[in-house]
Design an enzyme around this catalytic site. Structure first.
Site, short mmCIF file in Angstrom:
data_model
loop_
_atom_site.label_atom_id
_atom_site.label_comp_id
_atom_site.label_asym_id
_atom_site.label_seq_id
_atom_site.Cartn_x
_atom_site.Cartn_y
_atom_site.Cartn_z
N VAL A 10 -10.77 -47.28 -33.33
CA VAL A 10 -10.91 -47.98 -34.60
C VAL A 10 -9.62 -47.75 -35.38
CG1 VAL A 10 -13.42 -47.96 -34.77
CG2 VAL A 10 -12.15 -45.97 -35.54
N SER A 11 -9.20 -48.76 -36.13
CA SER A 11 -7.86 -48.73 -36.71
C SER A 11 -7.74 -47.84 -37.93
CB SER A 11 -7.40 -50.15 -37.07
OG SER A 11 -8.30 -50.72 -37.99
N THR A 12 -8.85 -47.55 -38.60
CA THR A 12 -8.80 -46.63 -39.73
C THR A 12 -10.02 -45.74 -39.69
OG1 THR A 12 -10.05 -47.99 -41.29
CG2 THR A 12 -7.69 -48.43 -41.14
N GLN A 15 -13.50 -47.41 -40.58
CA GLN A 15 -14.20 -48.33 -39.70
C GLN A 15 -15.29 -47.62 -38.93
OE1 GLN A 15 -11.32 -50.34 -37.23
NE2 GLN A 15 -11.45 -52.17 -38.47
N GLN A 39 -7.31 -43.91 -35.66
CA GLN A 39 -5.92 -43.82 -36.12
C GLN A 39 -5.51 -45.11 -36.80
OE1 GLN A 39 -3.92 -41.15 -35.82
NE2 GLN A 39 -5.45 -39.92 -34.75
#
Length: 205
Positions: A10-12, A15, A39
């Site tokens: 997941v990008s953040t 999420q 990350q």
């Protein structure tokens, strides 16, 4: 047949990874073999993915939910696919796209078709990210035209600021005293003072 692994990204940290974890559970990926990175997509620093790469060996099977979990853009996705399938010799299954299952069609034609599908999907994934960023940019610009303010609201200038500013310039009061009189922080006082000073200098030119 080697071991079965799953990869989640997941990008953040805000999420939710549940959707990907549920999909991996449905194909019976052992929980201890699921590697997950939370990350920022900006720097793509993925310690768990690097650990997974070291773990993978020939004939292992890797499940991912969607093709864009492998990279931020077209080139990165293709590069990671090459490393996994050509260097590590592992099989990959992309759950959102059944055509991307390297266990099928191991002959030349099957490999060719899989590579073509991969390139098309990677291109589509990258374009969709670009389109999302473009729509966000256009939305912000349209909102600005409607007068919507972004960022922190500006601190209103105190009514007595200019009077106190003159006293500060003439050294009647210190910066700390001036800020207290205006009921603002010292950093705000100095910022407003520098702005007013710049305006006065501009008027003299």
């Amino acid at each position: 047949m080697g071991n079965i692994y799953g990869y989640v990204r997941v990008s953040t940290r805000e999420q939710n990874e549940d959707r990907q974890l549920i999909a991996l559970d449905e194909v019976s990926v052992p929980k201890e073999n699921i590697y997950m990175d939370k990350q920022s997509g900006r720097d793509f620093n993925r310690p768990m993915y690097r650990r997974l790469l070291k773990k993978l060996k020939r004939d292992d099977l890797l499940y991912i939910k969607s093709i864009d979990r492998l990279g931020r853009n077209y080139d990165e996705i293709l590069e990671q696919w090459r490393i996994l399938t050509k260097e590590r010799k592992v099989d990959i299954v992309v759950l959102d796209m059944p055509l991307l299952d390297t266990r099928r069609g191991r002959d030349l034609m099957g490999t060719f078709l899989s590579d073509i599908v991969l390139q098309v999907l990677s291109f589509v994934a990258e374009n969709e990210r670009k389109n999302i960023r473009q729509r966000q940019k256009e939305g912000i610009e349209a909102a600005k035209l409607r007068g919507v303010q972004f960022g922190r609201p500006k601190t209103p200038v105190p009514e007595n600021f200019e009077q106190v500013y003159r006293r500060w310039i003439s050294k009647e009061v210190s910066g700390e005293e001036a800020a207290k009189i205006c009921r603002i922080t010292m950093s705000t006082f100095y910022r407003l003072a520098n702005k007013l000073k710049g305006q006065e200098n501009q008027e003299r030119i």
